[in-house]
Scaffold this motif. Structure first.
Motif, PDB file in Angstrom:
ATOM      1  N   VAL B  79       0.863  -1.168   0.000  1.00 47.23           N
ATOM      2  CA  VAL B  79       0.000   0.000   0.000  1.00 47.23           C
ATOM      3  C   VAL B  79       0.910   1.232   0.000  1.00 47.23           C
ATOM      4  N   LEU B  80       0.537   2.258  -0.760  1.00 54.27           N
ATOM      5  CA  LEU B  80       1.393   3.450  -0.866  1.00 54.27           C
ATOM      6  C   LEU B  80       0.942   4.569   0.068  1.00 54.27           C
ATOM      7  N   SER B  81      -0.354   4.566   0.374  1.00 54.72           N
ATOM      8  CA  SER B  81      -0.909   5.673   1.139  1.00 54.72           C
ATOM      9  C   SER B  81      -1.401   5.178   2.497  1.00 54.72           C
ATOM     10  N   PRO B  82      -1.173   5.898   3.589  1.00 53.96           N
ATOM     11  CA  PRO B  82      -0.356   7.112   3.674  1.00 53.96           C
ATOM     12  C   PRO B  82       1.133   6.799   3.482  1.00 53.96           C
ATOM     13  N   ALA B  83       1.862   7.782   2.956  1.00 49.89           N
ATOM     14  CA  ALA B  83       3.275   7.577   2.640  1.00 49.89           C
ATOM     15  C   ALA B  83       4.097   7.382   3.913  1.00 49.89           C
ATOM     16  N   TRP B  84       5.016   6.439   3.859  1.00 47.16           N
ATOM     17  CA  TRP B  84       5.878   6.116   5.002  1.00 47.16           C
ATOM     18  C   TRP B  84       6.680   7.343   5.449  1.00 47.16           C
ATOM     19  N   THR B  85       6.867   7.430   6.739  1.00 48.28           N
ATOM     20  CA  THR B  85       7.719   8.494   7.278  1.00 48.28           C
ATOM     21  C   THR B  85       8.640   7.887   8.349  1.00 48.28           C
ATOM     22  N   THR B  86       9.803   8.508   8.527  1.00 49.67           N
ATOM     23  CA  THR B  86      10.747   7.991   9.532  1.00 49.67           C
ATOM     24  C   THR B  86      10.160   8.069  10.952  1.00 49.67           C
ATOM     25  N   ASP B  87       9.097   8.855  11.137  1.00 57.14           N
ATOM     26  CA  ASP B  87       8.464   8.918  12.457  1.00 57.14           C
ATOM     27  C   ASP B  87       7.800   7.596  12.842  1.00 57.14           C
ATOM     28  N   TRP B  88       7.609   6.704  11.872  1.00 55.91           N
ATOM     29  CA  TRP B  88       7.019   5.403  12.187  1.00 55.91           C
ATOM     30  C   TRP B  88       8.072   4.418  12.682  1.00 55.91           C
ATOM     31  N   MET B  89       9.321   4.823  12.684  1.00 59.95           N
ATOM     32  CA  MET B  89      10.367   3.931  13.175  1.00 59.95           C
ATOM     33  C   MET B  89      10.287   3.876  14.701  1.00 59.95           C
ATOM     34  N   SER B  90      10.441   2.664  15.261  1.00 58.34           N
ATOM     35  CA  SER B  90      10.305   2.521  16.718  1.00 58.34           C
ATOM     36  C   SER B  90      11.521   3.113  17.433  1.00 58.34           C
ATOM     37  N   GLU B  91      11.310   3.508  18.683  1.00 63.30           N
ATOM     38  CA  GLU B  91      12.415   4.053  19.486  1.00 63.30           C
ATOM     39  C   GLU B  91      13.506   2.999  19.651  1.00 63.30           C
ATOM     40  N   GLU B  92      13.072   1.753  19.791  1.00 63.38           N
ATOM     41  CA  GLU B  92      14.033   0.668  19.930  1.00 63.38           C
ATOM     42  C   GLU B  92      14.860   0.548  18.648  1.00 63.38           C
ATOM     43  N   GLY B  93      14.184   0.691  17.517  1.00 64.58           N
ATOM     44  CA  GLY B  93      14.865   0.638  16.220  1.00 64.58           C
ATOM     45  C   GLY B  93      15.917   1.726  16.111  1.00 64.58           C
ATOM     46  N   LYS B  94      15.576   2.928  16.600  1.00 64.60           N
ATOM     47  CA  LYS B  94      16.530   4.040  16.529  1.00 64.60           C
ATOM     48  C   LYS B  94      17.776   3.741  17.375  1.00 64.60           C
ATOM     49  N   LYS B  95      17.545   3.125  18.541  1.00 60.60           N
ATOM     50  CA  LYS B  95      18.693   2.771  19.402  1.00 60.60           C
ATOM     51  C   LYS B  95      19.578   1.734  18.719  1.00 60.60           C
ATOM     52  N   LYS B  96      18.926   0.756  18.063  1.00 61.11           N
ATOM     53  CA  LYS B  96      19.691  -0.294  17.375  1.00 61.11           C
ATOM     54  C   LYS B  96      20.524   0.299  16.244  1.00 61.11           C
ATOM     55  N   LEU B  97      19.935   1.256  15.529  1.00 55.65           N
ATOM     56  CA  LEU B  97      20.657   1.895  14.427  1.00 55.65           C
ATOM     57  C   LEU B  97      21.922   2.567  14.945  1.00 55.65           C
ATOM     58  N   GLN B  98      21.741   3.334  16.024  1.00 57.83           N
ATOM     59  CA  GLN B  98      22.867   4.068  16.610  1.00 57.83           C
ATOM     60  C   GLN B  98      23.984   3.102  17.009  1.00 57.83           C
ATOM     61  N   ALA B  99      23.607   1.992  17.661  1.00 53.77           N
ATOM     62  CA  ALA B  99      24.607   1.016  18.104  1.00 53.77           C
ATOM     63  C   ALA B  99      25.305   0.372  16.899  1.00 53.77           C
ATOM     64  N   TYR B 100      24.612   0.324  15.791  1.00 49.86           N
ATOM     65  CA  TYR B 100      25.130  -0.310  14.575  1.00 49.86           C
ATOM     66  C   TYR B 100      26.056   0.642  13.798  1.00 49.86           C
ATOM     67  N   GLY B 101      26.041   1.927  14.203  1.00 54.19           N
ATOM     68  CA  GLY B 101      26.920   2.892  13.539  1.00 54.19           C
ATOM     69  C   GLY B 101      26.212   3.785  12.533  1.00 54.19           C
ATOM     70  N   ILE B 102      24.867   3.757  12.553  1.00 56.55           N
ATOM     71  CA  ILE B 102      24.097   4.627  11.659  1.00 56.55           C
ATOM     72  C   ILE B 102      23.343   5.628  12.525  1.00 56.55           C
ATOM     73  N   ALA B 103      23.507   6.915  12.237  1.00 56.15           N
ATOM     74  CA  ALA B 103      22.779   7.910  13.024  1.00 56.15           C
ATOM     75  C   ALA B 103      21.296   7.809  12.693  1.00 56.15           C
ATOM     76  N   PRO B 104      20.440   7.660  13.744  1.00 53.34           N
ATOM     77  CA  PRO B 104      19.007   7.497  13.483  1.00 53.34           C
ATOM     78  C   PRO B 104      18.343   8.802  13.054  1.00 53.34           C
ATOM     79  N   PRO B 105      17.184   8.713  12.403  1.00 56.93           N
ATOM     80  CA  PRO B 105      16.486   9.925  11.964  1.00 56.93           C
ATOM     81  C   PRO B 105      16.006  10.742  13.148  1.00 56.93           C
ATOM     82  N   GLN B 106      16.027  12.047  13.001  1.00 51.03           N
ATOM     83  CA  GLN B 106      15.504  12.895  14.066  1.00 51.03           C
ATOM     84  C   GLN B 106      13.983  12.894  13.987  1.00 51.03           C
ATOM     85  N   LYS B 107      13.372  13.194  15.124  1.00 53.51           N
ATOM     86  CA  LYS B 107      11.908  13.235  15.147  1.00 53.51           C
ATOM     87  C   LYS B 107      11.424  14.462  14.375  1.00 53.51           C
ATOM     88  N   ILE B 108      10.374  14.257  13.590  1.00 45.01           N
ATOM     89  CA  ILE B 108       9.822  15.385  12.836  1.00 45.01           C
ATOM     90  C   ILE B 108       8.846  16.132  13.741  1.00 45.01           C
TER      91      ILE B 108
END
Lengths: 247, 165
Positions: B79-108
């Motif tokens: 499904v295309l709508s509503p369009a995905w946004t980085t705000d749908w990424m979980s807080e846990e996901g953001k922590k995992k990204l950071q630990a992996y060496g990728i800076a997580p997206p900032q909250k919009i």
């Protein structure tokens, strides 16, 4: 039903336009001037392929009632030049980096305005694709605008090259705003805003908008430059030689 | 067939993004709905970017994981709508990204201007290595469409930033 027929033609026009520009930009893969910019142009290409797929999938659904054999792949790989409705500017050779950049800038600036307008259409699928794509198009506009400024207001060499690119490309920009009979978005109305946005960047880039140039048309109705045949030959080669081949 | 959404979500928790393998598809926020039809379970997902090449692999993975767990008929639809946004990424996901060496997206937020001015970059991106905020953008486009390339001015490490979208 003329309405469905127009919707199909217009959807194909949008799909073909995105696909052919993607195919051209893809030629830069591993040939970009520096690694980061090679990655940038191919990232943009990927977005365009995604947009093309979304439009082709929808076009295949519009077809379905009478022809089950039509799929997104058959639309991309098994149609000939005369059936493609892409804008002429997309099929032109890449030229040098300046020409590629300037085309992307003209195109993305137009596409952003088109998608903004499309978001208000009453076709829910177009609205969904436009809302999705426009988030990507914003990046394309920003990136290409910055490069137009860098090259235009850069060295004598870069300025000369982008000026030459402007001479080559300008005559293909009129087609954006000359509607085809099937076109369901009023493209003529986008012209002023497009000109303003181009002028804003051109002022920074020390470039001048050409005047009194004859505008080429035809792509929207399947009348193409000789370039498209060469693009399709490469794009469709595998399906033509091994019909039905799959990964 | 265990027609329980929680059960299915726990299975989907094992499906990872092939390009950012520390993130599950639930961390990414791309699973939009689960529906049960007579004999079939339908998983509805949305792409991050229009041309995201991971979608096909993700779709195959979802089917495999559910079939392994005894589901006979599995359908994955997009499904295309509503369009995905980085705000749908979980807080846990953001922590995992950071630990992996990728800076997580900032909250919009309401103050976020997603569309930057020309030559403007997203500022205050924290270096995932030394946590300095003194970083600069090298390229708006990184190793995948969803990332930009940054460099830390302090520890000098280049890193990927999962850009706001």
């Amino acid at each position: 039903m003329p309405h469905t027929k127009n919707a199909l033609s217009f959807t194909l026009h949008l799909a073909d336009t995105a696909l052919i520009l993607a195919q051209r930009n893809g030629e830069w893969c591993a040939h970009g001037p520096i690694l980061e910019q090679d990655i940038a142009i191919t990232n943009i290409t990927l977005d365009l392929i995604g947009q093309a797929r979304n439009f082709y999938q929808y076009a295949a659904r519009l077809h379905e009632a009478n022809e089950n054999a039509v799929t997104e792949d058959s639309l991309a790989y098994l149609r000939t030049e005369g059936q493609f409705k892409n804008l002429l500017i997309c099929e032109l050779p890449n030229g040098d980096w300046a020409q590629t950049i300037l085309r992307q800038f003209f195109f993305s600036t137009f596409q952003m305005l088109l998608f903004e307008k499309m978001k208000q259409s009453n076709n829910t699928q177009w609205v969904a694709i436009a809302e999705k794509s426009i988030k990507e198009t914003h990046y394309h506009v920003k990136w290409s605008s910055e490069w137009v400024i860098r090259l235009g207001d850069g060295t004598t060499e870069s300025h000369d090259r982008i000026t030459k690119a402007l001479d080559t490309l300008w005559m293909y920009t009129g087609e954006f705003f000359i509607p085809a009979s099937y076109e369901m978005i009023e493209v003529t109305a986008l012209k002023n805003e497009w000109m303003n946005k181009v002028k804003e960047v051109f002022d920074e880039a020390t470039l001048t908008i050409p005047e009194n140039v004859f505008m080429q048309t035809g792509g929207k109705n399947g009348v193409h430059t000789e370039n498209l045949g060469f693009v399709l030959t490469e794009l469709q080669y595998l399906q033509r030689v091994f019909p039905g081949a799959e990964w | 067939m265990n027609n329980n959404k929680d059960h299915i979500y726990s299975i989907l928790q094992e499906v990872c993004d092939p390009e950012v393998p520390v993130l599950t598809i639930l961390d990414l926020g791309i699973v939009r709905d689960i529906q049960f039809h007579e004999e079939e379970v339908e998983i509805i997902i949305t792409p991050t970017y229009s041309g995201c090449p991971a979608m096909d692999a993700i779709s195959v993975d979802i089917k495999l994981k559910l079939i392994e767990q005894g589901f006979k008929k599995v359908k994955v639809s997009y499904v295309l709508s509503p369009a995905w946004t980085t705000d749908w990424m979980s807080e846990e996901g953001k922590k995992k990204l950071q630990a992996y060496g990728i800076a997580p997206p900032q909250k919009i937020t309401n103050n976020t201007r997603l569309h930057k001015m020309l030559f403007e970059e997203e500022g205050h991106i924290e270096c995932p290595q030394c946590h300095s905020l003194n970083t600069k953008m090298l390229s708006q486009f990184g190793s995948t469409a969803c990332k930009a390339l940054y460099q830390c001015n302090d520890c000098k490490e280049p890193f990927d930033y999962f850009k706001c979208h």
